[in-house]
Design an enzyme around this catalytic site. Structure first.
Site, PDB file in Angstrom:
ATOM      1  N   ASP A  14      -6.957   1.998   2.831  1.00  0.00           N
ATOM      2  CA  ASP A  14      -7.894   2.322   1.740  1.00  0.00           C
ATOM      3  C   ASP A  14      -9.324   1.954   2.151  1.00  0.00           C
ATOM      4  OD1 ASP A  14      -7.518  -0.675  -0.352  1.00  0.00           O
ATOM      5  OD2 ASP A  14      -7.302  -0.420   1.821  1.00  0.00           O
ATOM      6  N   ASP A  19     -10.387  -2.058   6.722  1.00  0.00           N
ATOM      7  CA  ASP A  19      -9.536  -0.965   7.188  1.00  0.00           C
ATOM      8  C   ASP A  19     -10.257  -0.187   8.288  1.00  0.00           C
ATOM      9  OD1 ASP A  19      -9.382  -1.242   4.064  1.00  0.00           O
ATOM     10  OD2 ASP A  19      -7.429  -0.454   4.613  1.00  0.00           O
ATOM     11  N   ASN A  43      -9.086  -0.171  -2.554  1.00  0.00           N
ATOM     12  CA  ASN A  43     -10.481  -0.641  -2.574  1.00  0.00           C
ATOM     13  C   ASN A  43     -11.359   0.252  -3.445  1.00  0.00           C
ATOM     14  OD1 ASN A  43     -10.213  -2.898  -0.917  1.00  0.00           O
ATOM     15  ND2 ASN A  43     -10.235  -1.621   0.912  1.00  0.00           N
ATOM     16  N   THR A 127      -2.616  -0.942   5.628  1.00  0.00           N
ATOM     17  CA  THR A 127      -3.682  -1.909   5.356  1.00  0.00           C
ATOM     18  C   THR A 127      -4.240  -1.764   3.938  1.00  0.00           C
ATOM     19  OG1 THR A 127      -5.329  -0.397   6.304  1.00  0.00           O
ATOM     20  CG2 THR A 127      -4.375  -2.065   7.784  1.00  0.00           C
ATOM     21  N   PHE A 168      -4.620  -8.802  -3.008  1.00  0.00           N
ATOM     22  CA  PHE A 168      -5.008  -7.524  -3.608  1.00  0.00           C
ATOM     23  C   PHE A 168      -4.017  -6.393  -3.295  1.00  0.00           C
ATOM     24  CE2 PHE A 168      -7.981  -4.608  -5.460  1.00  0.00           C
ATOM     25  CZ  PHE A 168      -7.946  -3.460  -4.690  1.00  0.00           C
ATOM     26  N   ASN A 169      -3.668  -6.189  -2.034  1.00  0.00           N
ATOM     27  CA  ASN A 169      -2.841  -5.035  -1.669  1.00  0.00           C
ATOM     28  C   ASN A 169      -1.485  -5.052  -2.373  1.00  0.00           C
ATOM     29  OD1 ASN A 169      -4.776  -3.958  -0.011  1.00  0.00           O
ATOM     30  ND2 ASN A 169      -3.907  -4.780   1.885  1.00  0.00           N
ATOM     31  N   HIS A 241      -8.971  -9.242   7.514  1.00  0.00           N
ATOM     32  CA  HIS A 241      -7.655  -9.000   6.922  1.00  0.00           C
ATOM     33  C   HIS A 241      -6.927  -7.856   7.648  1.00  0.00           C
ATOM     34  CE1 HIS A 241      -8.779 -11.689   3.684  1.00  0.00           C
ATOM     35  NE2 HIS A 241      -9.735 -10.905   3.248  1.00  0.00           N
ATOM     36  N   ASP A 242      -7.415  -6.660   7.510  1.00  0.00           N
ATOM     37  CA  ASP A 242      -6.708  -5.493   8.037  1.00  0.00           C
ATOM     38  C   ASP A 242      -6.633  -5.456   9.563  1.00  0.00           C
ATOM     39  OD1 ASP A 242      -8.010  -3.408   5.368  1.00  0.00           O
ATOM     40  OD2 ASP A 242      -6.256  -4.708   5.449  1.00  0.00           O
TER      41      ASP A 242
END
Ligand code: RIB
Ligand code: CA
Length: 316
Positions: A14, A19, A43, A127, A168-169, A241-242
């Site tokens: 996203d 990402d 996102n 991701t 979040f994901n 993160h991703d």
């Protein structure tokens, strides 16, 4: 020098600054045969993340089929993160316009076609919220054997980032995450446990900025933008993160990993979206995920900077 066979890959995300960086690293590595890019809502809305995906592909020269994913989570209400990634979902530096159109069919169909046509199992890098992957597993259970593994950014075994319990994901689509974690497929989980340690520091931004390519010019500004939000939360740098979901495939030796049975909480007022680790087998299940728990940050940063340096085309 022996050249390792390329790993067939689908990128689902996203974009989203992190990402976008993850996809930029994957393409730069030369270790993946990227078969498709699919977008999910998270996102930002599916329209915005899909537009962003096309612009990232144009920037890095990734010319593969791109398909728009599910416009909303399987069950729960849609949720976006403009506070982190901006109204566009990828605020900050100017990006090229899309170089091509998306496919005339959706993400699940594109994923299914790639899996069906592949002579070998394909790795999924997820991701964002896992809506597309869950929908694929529901619609095409016969294609599960064609999925080699799922390397995902999601969850946090000790805490969340969108609620105290949920990352979040997972929170955006907990039912999708539950379907994926209960699928029996090999999962490499990059949760907050590792991603909040995979920090790119301002001095690393400078190393990227000095590279002077069209891509490095954008990447250091993505990092700067992403850092702005996290600096206010006390982070020393931008949490990657991703990119962890990609770097763990490229450089597993940089990470500390632990197998664990992870359950996804889909109910509850306070813990919906939590990734609950069963370290001691209390639930009576074998582990369903290899969880990344720590990373050699300096080496991670060096590898990331080196991968971005592979983009040589200097901005006109
Ligand atoms: O919690 C971090 C995750 O949420 C990352 O994938 C980021 O892009 C956002 O989607
Ligand atoms: Ca993401």
């Amino acid at each position: 020098m022996t050249t390792q066979p390329k790993i067939p890959l689908i990128l689902d995300g996203d974009p989203g600054h992190d990402d976008a960086i993850a996809w930029t690293l994957a393409h730069a590595s030369g270790r993946f045969d990227i078969r498709a890019v699919t977008t999910c809502a998270g996102n930002q809305t599916i329209e915005k993340t899909t537009y962003n995906a096309l612009r990232v592909c144009a920037l890095i020269g990734l010319n593969v089929p791109v398909a728009r994913g599910c416009p909303r989570p399987l069950l729960t209400a849609p949720m976006n993160a403009p506070s982190v990634h901006g109204e566009s979902g990828l605020d900050g530096p100017a990006l090229p316009e899309p170089a091509f159109e998306i496919q005339p069919f959706g993400a699940v169909e594109l994923m299914a076609r790639v899996l069906r046509e592949s002579s070998e199992p394909v790795t999924l890098v997820s991701t964002g919220p896992m809506t597309n992957t869950a929908a694929l597993l529901l619609a095409h259970p016969e294609l599960k054997p064609k999925i080699a593994r799922i390397s995902l950014m999601g969850g946090g075994l000790l805490h969340g980032n969108w609620t105290p319990a949920a990352e979040f994901n997972i929170l955006v689509d907990p039912e999708a995450a539950k379907i994926v974690f209960e699928s029996g497929l090999p999962i490499l989980m990059a949760g907050l446990d590792v991603t909040e340690k995979a920090l790119i520091l301002p001095e690393d931004f400078a190393r990227i900025r000095e590279q002077g390519s069209a891509v490095s010019d954008v990447v250091w500004q993505w990092l700067e933008f992403f850092y702005k939000f996290h600096r206010n939360l006390g982070y020393a740098g931008a949490p990657m993160h991703d990119p962890c979901a990609v770097m763990a495939l490229l450089y597993p030796e940089l990470f500390t990993m632990k197998d664990c049975y992870v359950q996804i909480e889909t109910l509850g007022d306070y813990c919906k979206g939590a990734t609950v680790p069963d370290w001691h087998g209390a639930a009576g299940h074998a582990p369903n995920a290899t969880c990344l728990m720590d990373v050699d940050r300096d080496a991670f940063a060096d590898r990331l900077v080196q991968l971005i340096a592979r983009y040589k085309e200097v901005r006109p």
